[in-house]
Structure formats: C-alpha cells, structure tokens
Scaffold this motif. Structure first.
Motif, PDB file in Angstrom:
ATOM      1  N   PHE A 222      41.703  51.465  24.980  1.00 46.52           N
ATOM      2  CA  PHE A 222      42.179  51.993  23.703  1.00 46.52           C
ATOM      3  C   PHE A 222      43.119  51.005  23.007  1.00 46.52           C
ATOM      4  O   PHE A 222      43.118  50.867  21.785  1.00 46.52           O
ATOM      5  CB  PHE A 222      42.886  53.331  23.980  1.00 46.52           C
ATOM      6  N   LYS A 223      43.922  50.282  23.795  1.00 47.23           N
ATOM      7  CA  LYS A 223      44.856  49.319  23.200  1.00 47.23           C
ATOM      8  C   LYS A 223      44.145  48.114  22.577  1.00 47.23           C
ATOM      9  O   LYS A 223      44.746  47.369  21.820  1.00 47.23           O
ATOM     10  CB  LYS A 223      45.865  48.828  24.239  1.00 47.23           C
ATOM     11  N   ALA A 224      42.859  47.944  22.911  1.00 44.83           N
ATOM     12  CA  ALA A 224      42.098  46.847  22.290  1.00 44.83           C
ATOM     13  C   ALA A 224      41.848  47.120  20.811  1.00 44.83           C
ATOM     14  O   ALA A 224      41.374  46.249  20.089  1.00 44.83           O
ATOM     15  CB  ALA A 224      40.781  46.632  23.032  1.00 44.83           C
ATOM     16  N   LEU A 225      42.190  48.313  20.344  1.00 48.58           N
ATOM     17  CA  LEU A 225      42.139  48.593  18.908  1.00 48.58           C
ATOM     18  C   LEU A 225      43.207  47.814  18.151  1.00 48.58           C
ATOM     19  O   LEU A 225      43.154  47.695  16.938  1.00 48.58           O
ATOM     20  CB  LEU A 225      42.356  50.094  18.656  1.00 48.58           C
ATOM     21  N   PHE A 226      44.219  47.329  18.882  1.00 53.50           N
ATOM     22  CA  PHE A 226      45.347  46.661  18.224  1.00 53.50           C
ATOM     23  C   PHE A 226      45.678  45.317  18.879  1.00 53.50           C
ATOM     24  O   PHE A 226      46.720  44.723  18.593  1.00 53.50           O
ATOM     25  CB  PHE A 226      46.571  47.573  18.297  1.00 53.50           C
ATOM     26  N   ASN A 227      44.843  44.865  19.789  1.00 52.55           N
ATOM     27  CA  ASN A 227      45.096  43.622  20.537  1.00 52.55           C
ATOM     28  C   ASN A 227      43.761  43.042  20.927  1.00 52.55           C
ATOM     29  O   ASN A 227      42.776  43.759  21.025  1.00 52.55           O
ATOM     30  CB  ASN A 227      45.819  43.935  21.863  1.00 52.55           C
ATOM     31  N   TYR A 228      43.751  41.738  21.261  1.00 54.56           N
ATOM     32  CA  TYR A 228      42.556  41.197  21.894  1.00 54.56           C
ATOM     33  C   TYR A 228      42.699  41.386  23.406  1.00 54.56           C
ATOM     34  O   TYR A 228      43.800  41.273  23.957  1.00 54.56           O
ATOM     35  CB  TYR A 228      42.350  39.738  21.498  1.00 54.56           C
ATOM     36  N   PRO A 229      41.583  41.735  24.050  1.00 60.21           N
ATOM     37  CA  PRO A 229      41.672  42.130  25.466  1.00 60.21           C
ATOM     38  C   PRO A 229      41.791  40.961  26.449  1.00 60.21           C
ATOM     39  O   PRO A 229      41.701  39.802  26.061  1.00 60.21           O
ATOM     40  CB  PRO A 229      40.352  42.884  25.682  1.00 60.21           C
ATOM     41  N   MET A 230      41.965  41.339  27.709  1.00 62.25           N
ATOM     42  CA  MET A 230      41.974  40.349  28.793  1.00 62.25           C
ATOM     43  C   MET A 230      40.565  39.799  28.971  1.00 62.25           C
ATOM     44  O   MET A 230      39.607  40.512  28.726  1.00 62.25           O
ATOM     45  CB  MET A 230      42.330  41.072  30.097  1.00 62.25           C
ATOM     46  N   GLU A 231      40.468  38.562  29.381  1.00 68.81           N
ATOM     47  CA  GLU A 231      39.156  37.986  29.695  1.00 68.81           C
ATOM     48  C   GLU A 231      39.235  37.375  31.082  1.00 68.81           C
ATOM     49  O   GLU A 231      40.327  37.120  31.593  1.00 68.81           O
ATOM     50  CB  GLU A 231      38.798  36.881  28.674  1.00 68.81           C
ATOM     51  N   GLU A 232      38.070  37.103  31.644  1.00 64.87           N
ATOM     52  CA  GLU A 232      38.081  36.455  32.958  1.00 64.87           C
ATOM     53  C   GLU A 232      38.496  35.004  32.800  1.00 64.87           C
ATOM     54  O   GLU A 232      38.213  34.378  31.780  1.00 64.87           O
ATOM     55  CB  GLU A 232      36.696  36.531  33.560  1.00 64.87           C
ATOM     56  N   THR A 233      39.143  34.486  33.806  1.00 67.46           N
ATOM     57  CA  THR A 233      39.498  33.070  33.779  1.00 67.46           C
ATOM     58  C   THR A 233      38.668  32.361  34.847  1.00 67.46           C
ATOM     59  O   THR A 233      38.127  33.009  35.740  1.00 67.46           O
ATOM     60  CB  THR A 233      40.989  32.856  34.105  1.00 67.46           C
ATOM     61  N   ASN A 234      38.604  31.050  34.742  1.00 60.77           N
ATOM     62  CA  ASN A 234      38.007  30.260  35.815  1.00 60.77           C
ATOM     63  C   ASN A 234      38.999  30.324  36.977  1.00 60.77           C
ATOM     64  O   ASN A 234      40.112  29.803  36.887  1.00 60.77           O
ATOM     65  CB  ASN A 234      37.832  28.821  35.317  1.00 60.77           C
TER      66      ASN A 234
END
Ligand SMILES: C[S@@+](CC[C@H](N)C(=O)[O-])C[C@H]1O[C@@H](n2cnc3c(N)ncnc32)[C@H](O)[C@@H]1O
Length: 269
Positions: A222-234
């Motif tokens: 739900f917070k991705a409505l106001f932020n860019y989300p976490m992504e996987e890292t190498n």
C-alpha cells in the motif's frame, strides 16, 4: 465496504488536476498541499491498507499504484520547491508531510548512527534538503546532496545557506560517479522518490569504500502508492542487513551493506 479502486481513481484525478493548477498558478499550492496531507493519512490508514491488500485485480492494482506513485512524487517535488521559495521570501510554512519525513531522520540508520566525523550523501536531496540540514547542524557531519534537477539544486543550496549558514553542506547536480570524494562517504541515504535508486545503488558498489552504510527509503504494498518499492539487489554486491517497517511513517527504511569484503575485513557494525 471500501471500494479501493474507486478511492484510488479519485486520488489520481485530484492529483492530476491540482498539479496542473499549481503549474498554471503557484498560488494554488495550498490545494495541492491539502491533498498531499490527506493522501499521507490515507496511505497510513489500516482499513484502506486492508482493502488494498484484498484487492485481487493485480493488473489494475499495478497500473494505479505506478501512476499514483509517479504523480505524488512529482507533487511532493513541486511542494518542496514552493516551500523553499516561501522560506527564501521570508514566509514560514509547515505541513504534516514534512513533519513526518523530518521526524524519521534520527532513527534512520539505527545502530550505524551518523557521527561528527562521518560524511553523509543524500541522493535526491530536493529543493528543501531538511535531512542534510539536520545532520549537518545537529551532528556536525559533512553532508553532500545531489539532485538531477537544476531548480532543486539551486533552491536546495539557498535553503541550506539560509537555515544553516555555518554548516558544511555541498549540494550539486553531479552524479555519484562525478563526486571526487565518493570513496570517503560513510553513509548514503536514497530519497524514496528517486525512480532509479536501485540502479544507482548498483553503480555505487564499485565507487564506495567497504564500510559504507546505505539507507534506502522505500514503500512496498500500500505504501508503494507514495514511494518507489524495494527491489532485489545483486547479492554478491549489496545485502539488506536490517529493515525498519514503520506503521506511522510514510516510508520504510532498508539498510544495506556490502556483501563480500576481503577476508578478514568486517562489514558488520
Ligand atoms: C522531492 S525530493 C525528496 C522527497 C522525499 N523527501 C523523499 O524521501 O523521497 C526527491 C528528489 O529526487 C530527485 N531525483 C529524482 N531522480 C533522481 C536521480 N536519478 N538522481 C538524483 N536525484 C533525483 C528529484 O529531482 C527530487 O528533487
């Protein structure tokens, strides 16, 4: 019964309309600020959060989430610019949104706190670089801000000079690769609304020292409505060593450290 799709459509239309109104005439900023305040409350509301979680139309959910994340990021950027201009014109202003953001700063690095002889970099410092000003004034650390937007850089420099004239604050439009002293930076914060923050994180692996600590501001679900989300890292480069999920804050924080450092070199705190 909450119709979450309808709520999101209403917010999307309202953002599009009010953003355009402010671009046409700055004096409409109070309408956009009011919307951002209301939206901040919405994003923290548990009932709406539950309705969003139960919403099963994944395609529509992704589409709406992306559009709202983009337009709310643009709106916050514009609000910061006008807030900076108001300050430089000698007018005071406050908002729940900023109080929420500013409240987070002290807790951000958890155990890896910033100390006086550290050097902090903020990626996406914005027109009103409150994080940098607080760290420079309260802790005395050297701070660097970078932003791709020239207006944000210009206003950010002037706001810093006004609110912290003695502090060691450098703001520019350089990329991380152009910062001469990037290898001596000890702490890096990513603004939540930098779209390519994970690409920059990846690039930073080769540029930074082994002890550097990264605070990635993000919002999932739900917070991705106001932020860019976490992504996987190498995982050979960066590992997430801690996550702070904050029920009452607009964004959450993930702390990253380098995964593999040479034998015998510790990368724990
Ligand atoms: C509005 S500010 C800070 C907002 C909020 N406090 C946060 O934590 O996200 C975000 C800034 O990031 C900047 N930005 C976006 N993409 C960027 C990039 N690739 N590199 C540097 N700055 C970027 C924007 O120009 C904007 O000024």
């Amino acid at each position: 019964m909450i119709n979450i799709n309808e709520q999101l459509e209403i917010y999307l239309k309202a953002f599009e309309q009010r953003y355009t109104e402010v671009v046409q005439n700055n004096e409409n900023i109070h309408k956009l600020e009011e919307l951002i305040e209301r939206y901040s409350g919405f994003v923290l509301d548990q009932q709406y959060q539950q309705a969003y979680t139960s919403w099963l139309d994944i395609k529509e959910k992704q589409r709406m989430t992306q559009q709202l994340a983009d337009i709310s990021a643009k709106s916050v950027k514009l609000m910061e610019e006008l807030r900076a201009q108001r300050l430089l014109n000698g007018e005071a202003s406050t908002s729940q949104y900023f109080e929420n953001i500013e409240h987070c700063i002290n807790e951000e690095f958890g155990q890896c706190k910033v100390r006086a002889n550290d050097k902090l970099l903020l990626v996406g410092s914005g027109a009103y670089p409150m994080t940098l000003i607080q760290v420079a004034k309260e802790i005395g650390a050297e701070v660097i801000g970078i932003d791709i937007d020239d207006t944000a850089v210009d206003l950010g420099q002037r706001v810093a000079k006004t609110l912290a004239p003695e502090a060691n604050i450098h703001i520019s439009n350089k990329t991380v690769a152009q910062l001469e002293d990037i290898d001596t930076v000890t702490h890096i914060i990513f603004s939540s609304t930098v779209p390519i923050k994970y690409q920059i994180l990846d690039q930073l692996y080769a540029l930074t020292n082994n002890q550097v600590v990264i605070s990635m501001r993000y919002g999932n679900g739900f917070k991705a409505l106001f932020n860019y989300p976490m992504e996987e890292t190498n995982l050979k480069k960066w590992k997430c060593v801690h996550k702070q999920l904050r029920a009452n804050q607009i964004f959450d924080v993930a702390i990253y450290r380098k995964s593999l450092v040479k034998a015998g070199v510790r990368n724990d705190v």
